[in-house]
Design a protein around this motif. Sequence first.
Motif, PDB file in Angstrom:
ATOM      1  N   GLU A 234      13.884   2.154 -13.070  1.00 40.07           N
ATOM      2  CA  GLU A 234      12.682   1.360 -12.883  1.00 40.07           C
ATOM      3  C   GLU A 234      11.426   2.221 -12.723  1.00 40.07           C
ATOM      4  N   GLU A 237       9.432   2.465 -15.944  1.00 42.80           N
ATOM      5  CA  GLU A 237       9.083   1.241 -16.651  1.00 42.80           C
ATOM      6  C   GLU A 237       7.590   0.952 -16.669  1.00 42.80           C
ATOM      7  N   SER A 238       6.829   1.697 -15.868  1.00 41.75           N
ATOM      8  CA  SER A 238       5.377   1.493 -15.843  1.00 41.75           C
ATOM      9  C   SER A 238       4.670   2.772 -16.282  1.00 41.75           C
ATOM     10  N   GLU A 239       3.473   2.604 -16.779  1.00 40.79           N
ATOM     11  CA  GLU A 239       2.672   3.758 -17.197  1.00 40.79           C
ATOM     12  C   GLU A 239       2.359   4.655 -16.005  1.00 40.79           C
ATOM     13  N   THR A 240       2.158   4.057 -14.842  1.00 45.46           N
ATOM     14  CA  THR A 240       1.879   4.829 -13.633  1.00 45.46           C
ATOM     15  C   THR A 240       3.063   5.731 -13.283  1.00 45.46           C
ATOM     16  N   GLY A 241       4.279   5.182 -13.395  1.00 47.09           N
ATOM     17  CA  GLY A 241       5.475   5.970 -13.098  1.00 47.09           C
ATOM     18  C   GLY A 241       5.621   7.144 -14.046  1.00 47.09           C
TER      19      GLY A 241
END
Length: 268
Positions: A234, A237-241
Amino acid sequence: KKLEEISSYQEFYNEYLVLVDHYLDKLSYSQAKSYESMNKDVDFVFNSILMDNCLANGKPLLGGGITYLGGCCETFGNTNTADALTAIKKLVFDEKKYTLTEINKALLADFEGYEMMRKDMLACPKYGNDDDYADNIYLELYDHVSKYTRESGIRNGLHHYGIVIINNQQNTDWGLLTSASADGRKNTVYLNPSNNPQGGADKNGPTAVLKSVSRLQNSYTTNGGLLNMKFLPEFFESETGVMKFENFLRAFVDLKIPHIQFNVVRKE
């Protein structure tokens, strides 16, 4: 010395190193003798013909054919040992909360009846959190084991003999045969893998782990020193991650850590 005769952490640490050095000498001696024993029975012809020096000298691999003969000593539980020393220094000699004899009894009892002491041990500073108190003790132990291993190998006739801190199942297998330790680890629990903190001991995030590992002198582990990390799927799954992970990799490179392995998995 008997535990009750030891009056300072440095004295305790020196006594411990006497035991460590004894076994390191046995390991380097065994490594050198194993080469002698193998050479009597096997010429390793195929390996020898791939070595320029063996062909030039007309001798097999372990029979004087190669110019430099070395070996390696795999170490496991380095972090457990350092964290145990940290707890002993803090609880026995700094805070004077327990005695060495009391700690010894607790370990032999696998902390049965000594639950509060184990809680105090687990609360002590731990390697992998960018904590000077814990990291400096790890570094002192790491430096000694690295240097002494090399010196012992040379004394036993090897041109090079170094430690390798890698990850395989041995940290688990040997943990099953290792009694409770003063870092709060219970009897038969796995030992730490590679250069990693003990499982669950790193509380300040992955960057703090990098900071702790970066203190180690890479030239001492010429045979290999690994670091393994796990991230949940997870996280990516985000651009921030993904951006955070990119910055993390840049920190890894900037800190000049030689190796890192990522596993992106869930427990299930």
